[in-house]
Design an enzyme around this catalytic site. Sequence first.
Site, short mmCIF file in Angstrom:
data_model
loop_
_atom_site.label_atom_id
_atom_site.label_comp_id
_atom_site.label_asym_id
_atom_site.label_seq_id
_atom_site.Cartn_x
_atom_site.Cartn_y
_atom_site.Cartn_z
N GLU A 1 -18.76 9.38 -11.49
CA GLU A 1 -19.23 10.82 -11.28
C GLU A 1 -20.32 10.98 -10.55
O GLU A 1 -20.84 11.75 -9.88
CB GLU A 1 -19.19 11.70 -12.51
N GLU B 1 12.35 -14.78 9.49
CA GLU B 1 11.72 -13.50 10.33
C GLU B 1 10.45 -13.85 10.87
O GLU B 1 10.15 -13.57 12.01
CB GLU B 1 11.70 -12.19 9.41
#
Lengths: 101, 485
Positions: free
Chosen positions: B304, B64
């Site tokens: 956080e 390919e």
Amino acid sequence: MTTPEPDAKWELRLYVAGQTPRAITALQNLERICEEHLAGRYTIEVIDLRERPQLARGDEIIAVPTLVRHLPEPMMKIIGDLSDTERVLVGLQLRQRPNRP
Amino acid sequence: MARALEKVSSGVAGLDELTHGGLPRGRPTLVCGGPGCGKTMLGLQFLVRGALDHGEPGVFLAFEETAEDLAVNVASVGWDLDALAAEGQLITDHVRIDPQHIQEAGAYDLEGLFVRLGADIAEIGARRVVIDTLEVLFASLRDQALLRAELRRLFAWLKEHGVTAMITAERGEGSLTRHGLEEYVSDCVLLLDHRVAHQVTTRRLRVVKYRGSAHATDETPFMIDEQGFRVMPLSSLRLEHEATAGVVSSGVPDLDAMFGIGGCYRGSSILITGTPGSAKTTIAGSFARTAAAGGQRALYMSLEESPAQLQRNLASVGVHFPEQVASGRLRLVSTRPSAYGLEEHLALLLHEVNDFEPDLVVLDPLSGYGLDGADRQAMLTRMIDLLKARSITGVFTGLLSSARDETDLGISSVIDTWLTLGNIERNGERTRTLAIVKARGMSHSNQVREFVLTDEGIELLDVYRRGGDVYTGAARRQRMEEDRA
């Protein structure tokens, strides 16, 4: 696809892998077809990949036998022992493909 | 007597682990997966690493992509395919099949392909071959019966030539591969999966079959990044970590004193859990700062807070980062949990660990890694394992939804030390507490200790006992008053 010029010189190459019965059949079929349709204006070169393996890569040959029309352009490839004459003629553009919708 | 199956490295360390040594030597391995799942990359890595690490030249038969496509695709990984080709270590042979221009006019076989591959192999003495992907032949040639017969011949031919081959194929709907290649290539079969869950891409690999060899059967996450194809197996079950000597201080002397050895073991995993606002980050930050101040390197990864936020919040309770950050011994990294898939979080951690080489790492909070359940638990275990394997002390914070002695992180069995923080509400006030739930390998206090956050840091208050009761907060002060009187 336009049909080639009537006077163009045809260069055909037949790739085989050894002198197998299939290879011999392909050559015989090819010579017959050429004599009938291209008399006097063709050349056939037989390339044995066993002797020149690097050409398999250069000319993109996977199946054998493979017939390649080098000239006139565009390049066409037909694989098989060429026993299906109709297919060969269509593939070489010596016979028009039936019109498709 | 059966001879042990000889294996070759796949070029991917984690995959070699899953297969207990690599792919079967001299046999074909089938790699199937959907489009874009990484088959080509795996094939290239198999050849490049084979050449660079094991002196085994390889041939890549590409149906390919062109040789240029392949070279460009892997340039970002740092592999120079052209250079390898020039050195006779690699041949990338692009086979062009243009179905439109092929007429089939009679009987044929695919000997041309054999000749071509044979010439490639002979040219560099190749020991490895990748064929990517045979699907193209199925699409191009009408005579399927012939194709199957020739494929059977091809795999036998590859075995005869003693090359270790990797064959790629498209995933099928009902079957493993679209055209049933698994019938012919069944010594070793790998399945690559590429799925999107919760808007996060996850790649998984599985060893479907491996004749004659034990192998891991679970799905394992993998990644493709600038280091190539990487598989991250779950290896904690091996438990080969060396026990480490050395004590790590939390930076709070009274807390250290609660541990039998005066702190935590270097290289151990320490989990700090508690309800929101229970000071988990404060203690984690204290561990990090103390390590850096003591001349070690500490990495603090926060999900956080930003570095600025974190430093400001910690400074207010006496845990000061700036000096250590400036010295280069303390590194703060903040990442948004939703920005990455689990595998990328792991990769980021790996990258930071490799780059900074810390002695101690804080992950705050673990529950910030998003998602729930088995996926996250597996990933957390992998992260903890990564740190342990390098003898890095790990400090992790985790959220408890309520003040119970359980977490939903599912990792408590792989944690060495577990500290739980709480808030007792009594008589209209809240008192901070901490307790050691578990400390593997040493004795430890089982008291629930009251503590306060001052601007000098954490202070544990002495346990005040009278008549079999422990007093905390205002009740403690009252009782102390009464006792003095």
